[in-house]
Design a protein around this motif. Structure first.
Motif, PDB file in Angstrom:
ATOM      1  N   TRP A 110      -7.665  25.906 -10.995  1.00  0.00           N
ATOM      2  CA  TRP A 110      -7.283  24.602 -10.606  1.00  0.00           C
ATOM      3  C   TRP A 110      -8.438  23.493 -10.945  1.00  0.00           C
ATOM      4  N   ARG A 111      -9.519  23.468 -10.317  1.00  0.00           N
ATOM      5  CA  ARG A 111     -10.505  22.275 -10.458  1.00  0.00           C
ATOM      6  C   ARG A 111     -10.840  22.175 -11.957  1.00  0.00           C
ATOM      7  N   ILE A 112     -11.024  23.318 -12.515  1.00  0.00           N
ATOM      8  CA  ILE A 112     -11.440  23.231 -13.957  1.00  0.00           C
ATOM      9  C   ILE A 112     -10.310  22.363 -14.916  1.00  0.00           C
ATOM     10  N   ALA A 113      -8.952  22.770 -14.854  1.00  0.00           N
ATOM     11  CA  ALA A 113      -7.746  22.283 -15.295  1.00  0.00           C
ATOM     12  C   ALA A 113      -7.738  20.560 -14.926  1.00  0.00           C
ATOM     13  N   GLN A 114      -8.205  20.267 -13.645  1.00  0.00           N
ATOM     14  CA  GLN A 114      -8.063  19.083 -13.260  1.00  0.00           C
ATOM     15  C   GLN A 114      -9.275  18.077 -14.027  1.00  0.00           C
ATOM     16  N   THR A 115     -10.240  18.666 -14.086  1.00  0.00           N
ATOM     17  CA  THR A 115     -11.427  18.082 -14.582  1.00  0.00           C
ATOM     18  C   THR A 115     -11.151  17.772 -16.388  1.00  0.00           C
ATOM     19  N   LEU A 116     -10.625  18.655 -16.851  1.00  0.00           N
ATOM     20  CA  LEU A 116     -10.235  18.639 -18.236  1.00  0.00           C
ATOM     21  C   LEU A 116      -9.053  17.613 -18.252  1.00  0.00           C
ATOM     22  N   GLY A 117      -8.212  17.177 -17.527  1.00  0.00           N
ATOM     23  CA  GLY A 117      -7.185  16.427 -17.463  1.00  0.00           C
ATOM     24  C   GLY A 117      -5.915  17.353 -18.351  1.00  0.00           C
ATOM     25  N   SER A 118      -6.113  18.565 -18.204  1.00  0.00           N
ATOM     26  CA  SER A 118      -5.085  19.521 -18.943  1.00  0.00           C
ATOM     27  C   SER A 118      -4.566  20.374 -17.827  1.00  0.00           C
ATOM     28  N   ALA A 119      -3.820  20.007 -16.999  1.00  0.00           N
ATOM     29  CA  ALA A 119      -3.439  20.839 -15.966  1.00  0.00           C
ATOM     30  C   ALA A 119      -1.841  21.471 -16.239  1.00  0.00           C
ATOM     31  N   ASP A 120      -1.618  21.930 -17.506  1.00  0.00           N
ATOM     32  CA  ASP A 120      -0.058  22.332 -17.771  1.00  0.00           C
ATOM     33  C   ASP A 120      -0.311  23.795 -17.591  1.00  0.00           C
ATOM     34  N   PHE A 134       0.579  24.401 -13.738  1.00  0.00           N
ATOM     35  CA  PHE A 134       0.033  23.756 -12.860  1.00  0.00           C
ATOM     36  C   PHE A 134       0.855  22.599 -12.323  1.00  0.00           C
ATOM     37  N   ILE A 135       1.673  22.016 -13.277  1.00  0.00           N
ATOM     38  CA  ILE A 135       2.350  20.998 -13.050  1.00  0.00           C
ATOM     39  C   ILE A 135       3.536  21.278 -12.025  1.00  0.00           C
ATOM     40  N   ASP A 185       8.115  22.423 -19.659  1.00  0.00           N
ATOM     41  CA  ASP A 185       9.372  21.790 -20.206  1.00  0.00           C
ATOM     42  C   ASP A 185       9.815  22.123 -21.622  1.00  0.00           C
ATOM     43  N   GLN A 186       8.706  22.071 -22.501  1.00  0.00           N
ATOM     44  CA  GLN A 186       9.124  22.305 -23.912  1.00  0.00           C
ATOM     45  C   GLN A 186       9.388  23.800 -24.281  1.00  0.00           C
ATOM     46  N   ALA A 187       8.757  24.495 -23.418  1.00  0.00           N
ATOM     47  CA  ALA A 187       9.094  25.955 -23.520  1.00  0.00           C
ATOM     48  C   ALA A 187      10.642  26.458 -23.064  1.00  0.00           C
ATOM     49  N   ARG A 188      11.110  25.768 -22.399  1.00  0.00           N
ATOM     50  CA  ARG A 188      12.472  25.863 -21.734  1.00  0.00           C
ATOM     51  C   ARG A 188      13.390  26.147 -22.800  1.00  0.00           C
TER      52      ARG A 188
END
Length: 284
Positions: free
Chosen positions: A51-61, A74-75, A281-284
């Protein structure tokens, strides 16, 4: 440039030796996303540690966690793929370890939960919220375990081959740290999870780049169209990767990404074009 799926391991690869994301790495990841590429994490870590790392990277998908046993959005805060070891196979594995690896200690991941037997040794910061148990077998239910964690005296790099030899065929063993080795359901790897995710996103393996450093990254690196080892990687990883970049303490992944998109360190990348779709969403 064709949009790429760029995948990186965390510990020993994207993170430095203190487990941090550098400012240069954050900027490089932002630059590749701004250029239209997809950047995701593929790690042996459980969801709660990402969680924290994804948020730090700005890549929380979506992130591939637990060496491919669980993928988490994560979204939407949703498990999108879960491949556990069946309860019967867990029992068989525990019996084999009892007979073949005296003095071992066990832990397990179950969805987002960490279970540790009372004598399992883990740094306090890595077991926040963990639930202790006298025996993992008392905790089994219909969900199975995403991953068994096996610990014994000495380095996991040394006892991992013994674990792999004695476990039933329904289980597969990997190692990413000297502290323990991980047991997944046979056929569950970072590569298998990424293959399913790439298919859902409409990305071909030839349009992927993967970064890693340890034996649990080998399947991912073999699957990717372009594989890159950091200079501090395990010898097996260095031997099979297509390319090598600088070490994790020298921002090796960031350096490679900067060259890929022509980004200069210290220069803020342009903001990515706004989109109404997340990866899921893209993967749906």
């Amino acid at each position: 440039m064709t949009p790429l799926l760029i995948v990186s391991d965390l510990d020993g690869t994207l993170l430095d030796s203190r487990g941090r994301v550098s400012a240069r790495t954050r900027a490089a990841v932002s630059a590749v996303r701004a250029a239209g590429h997809i950047f995701i994490i593929a790690t042996g870590r459980p969801v709660r540690d990402v969680w924290r790392i994804a948020q730090t990277l700005g890549s929380a998908d979506i992130a591939v966690c637990g060496d491919g046993s669980i993928c988490y959005d994560f979204i939407h805060e949703t498990v999108v793929d879960y491949r556990p070891i069946a309860s019967g196979d867990v029992r068989a594995a525990v019996a084999a370890l009892r007979d073949g690896l005296p003095g071992h200690r066990l832990g397990a991941e179950r969805e987002l939960e960490l279970l540790l037997e009372d004598d399992f040794v883990l740094a306090p910061e890595l077991c926040v919220g963990a639930r202790r148990a006298v025996s993992l077998l008392h905790e089994l239910d219909g969900r199975g375990f995403a991953k068994l964690i096996v610990q014994a005296d000495g380095s996991a790099l040394e006892y991992c081959p013994t674990v792999a030899e004695i476990l039933p065929r329904a289980c597969a063993v990997t190692v990413s740290t000297p502290a323990f080795c991980q047991v997944n359901r046979a056929g569950v790897t970072k590569a298998t999870a990424l293959r399913r995710l790439a298919r859902r996103l409409g990305v071909a393996a030839r349009d992927t780049i993967a970064f890693g450093d340890m034996p649990n990254d080998l399947s991912m690196l073999a699957w990717a169209g372009r594989s890159v080892a950091v200079a501090n990687a395990h010898p097996d990883v260095l031997a099979m990767a297509h390319e090598t970049t600088a070490s994790h303490d020298e921002d090796g992944v960031a350096r490679f990404l900067e060259q890929l998109v022509g980004h200069r360190p210290g220069v803020s990348p342009p903001r990515a074009a706004a989109t109404e779709q997340t990866l899921e969403d893209q993967a749906r």
